[in-house]
Design a protein around this motif. Structure first.
Motif, PDB file in Angstrom:
ATOM      1  N   PRO A  66      80.602  21.144  -2.946  1.00 36.01           N
ATOM      2  CA  PRO A  66      79.244  21.587  -3.294  1.00 36.01           C
ATOM      3  C   PRO A  66      78.847  21.098  -4.688  1.00 36.01           C
ATOM      4  O   PRO A  66      79.672  21.035  -5.592  1.00 36.01           O
ATOM      5  N   CYS A  67      77.575  20.764  -4.840  1.00 39.07           N
ATOM      6  CA  CYS A  67      77.093  20.229  -6.110  1.00 39.07           C
ATOM      7  C   CYS A  67      76.395  21.310  -6.931  1.00 39.07           C
ATOM      8  O   CYS A  67      76.124  22.409  -6.445  1.00 39.07           O
ATOM      9  N   GLU A  68      76.077  20.967  -8.160  1.00 40.23           N
ATOM     10  CA  GLU A  68      75.462  21.920  -9.082  1.00 40.23           C
ATOM     11  C   GLU A  68      74.018  22.246  -8.734  1.00 40.23           C
ATOM     12  O   GLU A  68      73.429  23.158  -9.293  1.00 40.23           O
ATOM     13  N   TRP A  69      73.418  21.529  -7.797  1.00 40.39           N
ATOM     14  CA  TRP A  69      72.022  21.758  -7.441  1.00 40.39           C
ATOM     15  C   TRP A  69      71.839  22.984  -6.544  1.00 40.39           C
ATOM     16  O   TRP A  69      70.737  23.505  -6.429  1.00 40.39           O
ATOM     17  N   ILE A  70      72.887  23.445  -5.887  1.00 45.04           N
ATOM     18  CA  ILE A  70      72.785  24.598  -4.987  1.00 45.04           C
ATOM     19  C   ILE A  70      72.345  25.820  -5.782  1.00 45.04           C
ATOM     20  O   ILE A  70      72.915  26.131  -6.822  1.00 45.04           O
ATOM     21  N   GLY A  71      71.309  26.487  -5.303  1.00 41.21           N
ATOM     22  CA  GLY A  71      70.788  27.676  -5.972  1.00 41.21           C
ATOM     23  C   GLY A  71      69.714  27.386  -6.994  1.00 41.21           C
ATOM     24  O   GLY A  71      69.063  28.306  -7.484  1.00 41.21           O
ATOM     25  N   ALA A  72      69.516  26.108  -7.322  1.00 36.75           N
ATOM     26  CA  ALA A  72      68.440  25.765  -8.256  1.00 36.75           C
ATOM     27  C   ALA A  72      67.103  26.111  -7.610  1.00 36.75           C
ATOM     28  O   ALA A  72      66.966  26.117  -6.388  1.00 36.75           O
ATOM     29  N   GLY A  73      66.118  26.396  -8.418  1.00 39.74           N
ATOM     30  CA  GLY A  73      64.809  26.739  -7.871  1.00 39.74           C
ATOM     31  C   GLY A  73      63.736  26.627  -8.925  1.00 39.74           C
ATOM     32  O   GLY A  73      64.020  26.429 -10.113  1.00 39.74           O
ATOM     33  N   GLY A  74      62.515  26.758  -8.487  1.00 47.07           N
ATOM     34  CA  GLY A  74      61.393  26.690  -9.411  1.00 47.07           C
ATOM     35  C   GLY A  74      60.078  26.619  -8.660  1.00 47.07           C
ATOM     36  O   GLY A  74      60.023  26.830  -7.445  1.00 47.07           O
ATOM     37  N   THR A  75      59.043  26.303  -9.382  1.00 44.61           N
ATOM     38  CA  THR A  75      57.706  26.171  -8.817  1.00 44.61           C
ATOM     39  C   THR A  75      57.111  24.860  -9.303  1.00 44.61           C
ATOM     40  O   THR A  75      57.191  24.553 -10.499  1.00 44.61           O
ATOM     41  N   VAL A  76      56.573  24.092  -8.381  1.00 44.71           N
ATOM     42  CA  VAL A  76      55.970  22.794  -8.695  1.00 44.71           C
ATOM     43  C   VAL A  76      54.634  22.668  -7.971  1.00 44.71           C
ATOM     44  O   VAL A  76      54.340  23.433  -7.051  1.00 44.71           O
ATOM     45  N   SER A  77      53.861  21.691  -8.375  1.00 47.19           N
ATOM     46  CA  SER A  77      52.624  21.361  -7.671  1.00 47.19           C
ATOM     47  C   SER A  77      52.903  20.216  -6.717  1.00 47.19           C
ATOM     48  O   SER A  77      53.718  19.345  -7.015  1.00 47.19           O
ATOM     49  N   GLY A  78      52.221  20.233  -5.597  1.00 51.19           N
ATOM     50  CA  GLY A  78      52.340  19.167  -4.621  1.00 51.19           C
ATOM     51  C   GLY A  78      50.970  18.655  -4.237  1.00 51.19           C
ATOM     52  O   GLY A  78      49.956  19.254  -4.593  1.00 51.19           O
ATOM     53  N   ARG A  79      50.957  17.565  -3.513  1.00 47.40           N
ATOM     54  CA  ARG A  79      49.699  16.964  -3.054  1.00 47.40           C
ATOM     55  C   ARG A  79      49.719  16.807  -1.548  1.00 47.40           C
ATOM     56  O   ARG A  79      50.767  16.527  -0.960  1.00 47.40           O
ATOM     57  N   VAL A  80      48.567  16.970  -0.950  1.00 42.40           N
ATOM     58  CA  VAL A  80      48.402  16.684   0.465  1.00 42.40           C
ATOM     59  C   VAL A  80      47.824  15.276   0.536  1.00 42.40           C
ATOM     60  O   VAL A  80      46.734  15.016   0.042  1.00 42.40           O
ATOM     61  N   LEU A  81      48.624  14.356   1.106  1.00 45.44           N
ATOM     62  CA  LEU A  81      48.231  12.960   1.217  1.00 45.44           C
ATOM     63  C   LEU A  81      48.243  12.557   2.684  1.00 45.44           C
ATOM     64  O   LEU A  81      49.301  12.562   3.311  1.00 45.44           O
ATOM     65  N   GLN A  82      47.072  12.246   3.225  1.00 44.74           N
ATOM     66  CA  GLN A  82      46.948  11.882   4.638  1.00 44.74           C
ATOM     67  C   GLN A  82      47.663  12.893   5.532  1.00 44.74           C
ATOM     68  O   GLN A  82      48.448  12.529   6.401  1.00 44.74           O
ATOM     69  N   LYS A  83      47.434  14.170   5.301  1.00 48.27           N
ATOM     70  CA  LYS A  83      47.972  15.312   6.047  1.00 48.27           C
ATOM     71  C   LYS A  83      49.431  15.635   5.734  1.00 48.27           C
ATOM     72  O   LYS A  83      49.951  16.625   6.192  1.00 48.27           O
ATOM     73  N   ASP A  84      50.140  14.788   4.984  1.00 50.12           N
ATOM     74  CA  ASP A  84      51.525  15.056   4.614  1.00 50.12           C
ATOM     75  C   ASP A  84      51.547  15.825   3.292  1.00 50.12           C
ATOM     76  O   ASP A  84      50.672  15.651   2.449  1.00 50.12           O
ATOM     77  N   LEU A  85      52.569  16.655   3.109  1.00 50.88           N
ATOM     78  CA  LEU A  85      52.750  17.379   1.856  1.00 50.88           C
ATOM     79  C   LEU A  85      53.827  16.658   1.051  1.00 50.88           C
ATOM     80  O   LEU A  85      54.928  16.421   1.551  1.00 50.88           O
ATOM     81  N   VAL A  86      53.502  16.289  -0.184  1.00 46.70           N
ATOM     82  CA  VAL A  86      54.411  15.520  -1.038  1.00 46.70           C
ATOM     83  C   VAL A  86      54.571  16.271  -2.358  1.00 46.70           C
ATOM     84  O   VAL A  86      53.586  16.673  -2.974  1.00 46.70           O
ATOM     85  N   PHE A  87      55.839  16.461  -2.763  1.00 47.54           N
ATOM     86  CA  PHE A  87      56.101  17.088  -4.049  1.00 47.54           C
ATOM     87  C   PHE A  87      57.421  16.596  -4.608  1.00 47.54           C
ATOM     88  O   PHE A  87      58.245  16.031  -3.893  1.00 47.54           O
ATOM     89  N   ALA A  88      57.609  16.770  -5.907  1.00 52.71           N
ATOM     90  CA  ALA A  88      58.837  16.344  -6.588  1.00 52.71           C
ATOM     91  C   ALA A  88      59.484  17.567  -7.217  1.00 52.71           C
ATOM     92  O   ALA A  88      58.800  18.395  -7.817  1.00 52.71           O
ATOM     93  N   ILE A  89      60.808  17.666  -7.064  1.00 50.57           N
ATOM     94  CA  ILE A  89      61.531  18.774  -7.680  1.00 50.57           C
ATOM     95  C   ILE A  89      62.520  18.219  -8.711  1.00 50.57           C
ATOM     96  O   ILE A  89      63.188  17.220  -8.464  1.00 50.57           O
ATOM     97  N   PRO A  90      62.586  18.850  -9.864  1.00 52.08           N
ATOM     98  CA  PRO A  90      63.428  18.353 -10.962  1.00 52.08           C
ATOM     99  C   PRO A  90      64.876  18.812 -10.828  1.00 52.08           C
ATOM    100  O   PRO A  90      65.302  19.769 -11.460  1.00 52.08           O
ATOM    101  N   LEU A  91      65.642  18.132 -10.006  1.00 56.21           N
ATOM    102  CA  LEU A  91      67.054  18.490  -9.828  1.00 56.21           C
ATOM    103  C   LEU A  91      67.958  17.769 -10.809  1.00 56.21           C
ATOM    104  O   LEU A  91      68.908  18.332 -11.329  1.00 56.21           O
ATOM    105  N   SER A  92      67.674  16.539 -11.065  1.00 55.91           N
ATOM    106  CA  SER A  92      68.541  15.696 -11.885  1.00 55.91           C
ATOM    107  C   SER A  92      68.433  16.058 -13.363  1.00 55.91           C
ATOM    108  O   SER A  92      67.395  16.537 -13.821  1.00 55.91           O
ATOM    109  N   ALA A  93      69.490  15.812 -14.097  1.00 58.84           N
ATOM    110  CA  ALA A  93      69.445  15.971 -15.546  1.00 58.84           C
ATOM    111  C   ALA A  93      68.502  14.936 -16.158  1.00 58.84           C
ATOM    112  O   ALA A  93      67.980  15.121 -17.245  1.00 58.84           O
ATOM    113  N   ASP A  94      68.254  13.851 -15.435  1.00 60.69           N
ATOM    114  CA  ASP A  94      67.331  12.808 -15.856  1.00 60.69           C
ATOM    115  C   ASP A  94      65.920  13.215 -15.413  1.00 60.69           C
ATOM    116  O   ASP A  94      65.594  13.161 -14.229  1.00 60.69           O
TER     117      ASP A  94
END
Length: 153
Positions: free
Chosen positions: A83-111
Motif C-alpha cells: 500500500p502507498c502513502e496516498w491511501i486515505g488522502a482526501g480534500g476538495t477540488v474544483s472540476g470542469r464539465v467538458l463535453q459532458k465528461d467530468l474532469v478534475f485534478a487531485i494533488p496526490l504527488s509531493a510534486d
C-alpha cells in the motif's frame, strides 16, 4: 479508524451543504456521490479496487463542479505492490464539465506540478460508466469504473 468511518466523517458535513445548495438550485448531471473502482486484472478484491470515493456538487448547466474526495487502496500506482502513502488522502477540488465528461485534478504527488487527473466519461453503451486517471506527466495511468454510491449520512 476504518476507511468507511473516515468517509462518513468527511462527507457528513458536505452532505448538509449540498442539501442546502440543492434547495436553492436545480442539480446538474454530475451531482451526487460516486465510488470509483480501478479496472486492473492484478486486483482480486473489491477493497483493492476502491480507488476514490467522491461527492460532487454540481448545479444544472454549470461548467464547474466541486468535488470532495477520499483515496482508497486502488489509487496506488502499482496495485500489486505494498500500500502507498496516498491511501486515505482526501480534500476538495474544483472540476470542469467538458463535453459532458467530468474532469478534475487531485494533488496526490509531493510534486505540486504533477497531480492525478481524473476523467469520468458520460456516455452510453457498455463503457458508459468508465473513466481514466493519469498523472499529468503521463508516467502512469489506468482505467476505472464508477457507480452511484449511497448517501453517507
Amino acid at each position: 479508524m476504518s476507511l468507511t468511518a473516515g468517509l462518513a466523517l468527511l462527507f457528513t458535513p458536505l452532505a448538509a451543504v449540498a442539501e442546502e445548495e440543492v434547495g436553492r438550485e436545480a442539480v446538474g448531471a454530475w451531482h451526487g456521490n460516486f465510488k470509483l473502482d480501478r479496472d486492473d486484472p492484478r486486483i482480486h478484491t473489491r477493497g483493492g479496487a476502491d480507488m476514490l470515493r467522491i461527492q460532487v456538487i454540481h448545479s444544472m448547466g454549470a461548467p464547474v463542479a466541486t468535488i470532495s474526495w477520499v483515496a482508497g487502496r486502488g489509487i496506488c500506482e502499482d496495485p500489486a505492490a505494498e500500500p502507498c502513502e496516498w491511501i486515505g488522502a482526501g480534500g476538495t477540488v474544483s472540476g470542469r464539465v467538458l463535453q459532458k465528461d467530468l474532469v478534475f485534478a487531485i494533488p496526490l504527488s509531493a510534486d505540486a506540478e504533477d497531480p492525478l487527473i481524473v476523467i469520468l466519461r458520460h456516455g452510453s453503451g457498455p463503457r458508459a460508466r468508465h473513466g481514466q486517471a493519469m498523472n499529468s506527466k503521463a508516467d502512469f495511468g489506468f482505467d476505472f469504473s464508477y457507480f452511484a454510491a449511497p448517501d453517507t449520512r
